[in-house]
Design a protein around this motif. Structure first.
Motif, short mmCIF file in Angstrom:
data_model
loop_
_atom_site.label_atom_id
_atom_site.label_comp_id
_atom_site.label_asym_id
_atom_site.label_seq_id
_atom_site.Cartn_x
_atom_site.Cartn_y
_atom_site.Cartn_z
N THR A 4 0.85 -1.19 0.00
CA THR A 4 0.00 0.00 0.00
C THR A 4 0.88 1.24 0.00
O THR A 4 1.97 1.24 0.59
CB THR A 4 -0.94 0.04 1.22
N PHE A 5 0.39 2.29 -0.66
CA PHE A 5 1.14 3.55 -0.76
C PHE A 5 0.33 4.67 -0.14
O PHE A 5 -0.88 4.74 -0.34
CB PHE A 5 1.43 3.89 -2.23
N GLU A 6 1.01 5.54 0.61
CA GLU A 6 0.41 6.75 1.16
C GLU A 6 1.29 7.93 0.77
O GLU A 6 2.51 7.85 0.88
CB GLU A 6 0.34 6.69 2.69
N TYR A 7 0.65 9.00 0.34
CA TYR A 7 1.38 10.21 -0.05
C TYR A 7 0.96 11.37 0.85
O TYR A 7 -0.23 11.56 1.09
CB TYR A 7 1.09 10.56 -1.51
N HIS A 8 1.94 12.14 1.32
CA HIS A 8 1.69 13.33 2.13
C HIS A 8 2.39 14.51 1.47
O HIS A 8 3.61 14.51 1.33
CB HIS A 8 2.21 13.14 3.55
N LYS A 11 2.01 14.51 -4.96
CA LYS A 11 1.06 13.86 -5.85
C LYS A 11 1.50 12.41 -6.05
O LYS A 11 2.69 12.13 -6.11
CB LYS A 11 0.99 14.57 -7.20
N SER A 12 0.52 11.51 -6.17
CA SER A 12 0.87 10.11 -6.39
C SER A 12 1.64 9.97 -7.71
O SER A 12 1.39 10.68 -8.67
CB SER A 12 -0.37 9.22 -6.39
N SER A 13 2.56 9.03 -7.73
CA SER A 13 3.44 8.87 -8.88
C SER A 13 3.55 7.39 -9.26
O SER A 13 4.04 6.58 -8.46
CB SER A 13 4.83 9.42 -8.55
N GLU A 14 3.11 7.06 -10.44
CA GLU A 14 3.22 5.68 -10.94
C GLU A 14 4.69 5.26 -11.07
O GLU A 14 5.05 4.13 -10.80
CB GLU A 14 2.51 5.56 -12.29
N ARG A 15 5.54 6.19 -11.43
CA ARG A 15 6.98 5.91 -11.59
C ARG A 15 7.61 5.52 -10.25
O ARG A 15 8.35 4.53 -10.16
CB ARG A 15 7.68 7.13 -12.18
N GLU A 17 5.97 4.41 -7.60
CA GLU A 17 5.36 3.15 -7.16
C GLU A 17 5.99 1.97 -7.88
O GLU A 17 6.26 0.94 -7.26
CB GLU A 17 3.84 3.18 -7.40
N SER A 18 6.23 2.10 -9.17
CA SER A 18 6.84 1.03 -9.95
C SER A 18 8.25 0.72 -9.43
O SER A 18 8.61 -0.46 -9.26
CB SER A 18 6.88 1.42 -11.42
N ILE A 34 8.01 -12.08 4.21
CA ILE A 34 7.38 -10.75 4.21
C ILE A 34 5.91 -10.91 3.82
O ILE A 34 5.59 -11.51 2.81
CB ILE A 34 8.08 -9.79 3.23
N VAL A 35 5.01 -10.34 4.63
CA VAL A 35 3.58 -10.46 4.39
C VAL A 35 3.02 -9.23 3.69
O VAL A 35 2.27 -9.33 2.72
CB VAL A 35 2.83 -10.66 5.73
N LYS A 36 3.40 -8.04 4.18
CA LYS A 36 2.80 -6.80 3.70
C LYS A 36 3.80 -5.67 3.81
O LYS A 36 4.65 -5.68 4.70
CB LYS A 36 1.56 -6.49 4.55
N ALA A 37 3.67 -4.69 2.91
CA ALA A 37 4.52 -3.50 2.97
C ALA A 37 3.64 -2.26 2.89
O ALA A 37 2.73 -2.19 2.07
CB ALA A 37 5.53 -3.50 1.84
N SER A 38 3.90 -1.30 3.76
CA SER A 38 3.24 0.00 3.72
C SER A 38 4.31 1.04 3.41
O SER A 38 5.30 1.16 4.14
CB SER A 38 2.57 0.33 5.05
N VAL A 39 4.10 1.77 2.31
CA VAL A 39 5.09 2.74 1.85
C VAL A 39 4.53 4.15 2.06
O VAL A 39 3.40 4.44 1.68
CB VAL A 39 5.41 2.52 0.35
#
Length: 101
Positions: A4-8, A11-15, A17-18, A34-39
């Motif tokens: 999952t990604f969170e931005y503060h 702006k969200s960026s596909e680049r 995230e990839s 590893i089960v889950k990652a929070s970015v």
């Protein structure tokens, strides 16, 4: 692995995230527990132009969660530094897990 990604204040960026997904998938190949990652990607105003782009990643693994964060001049270098720190933490965790078997 679920990512999952969170931005503060960014702006969200596909680049980004990839890039992050690719690096996290590489970690998952090395460490299959590893089960889950929070970015977390955020931008903070600082007096130094060499800082302010922050990447934090929290990994859900058996036992306590692992977390690493880096504050750099670019998001790419912050992601790289964070992944490197998590790699180090995961290696330590794997050694401890081996000792208990």
């Amino acid at each position: 692995m679920n990512i999952t990604f969170e931005y503060h204040d960014v702006k969200s960026s596909e680049r980004l995230e990839s890039l992050t997904r690719k690096k996290l998938e590489h970690l998952e190949e090395k460490f299959d527990f590893i089960v889950k990652a929070s970015v977390f990607i955020k931008h903070e105003n600082t007096t130094s132009p060499l800082k302010g782009k922050i990447c934090g990643i929290q990994l859900s693994v058996p036992g306590p969660r692992l977390f690493a964060e880096a504050d750099e001049e670019s998001f790419e270098s912050a992601i790289h530094k964070t992944i490197h720190e998590l790699d180090r933490q995961l290696s330590k965790k794997k050694e401890k897990m081996k000792a208990h078997y």
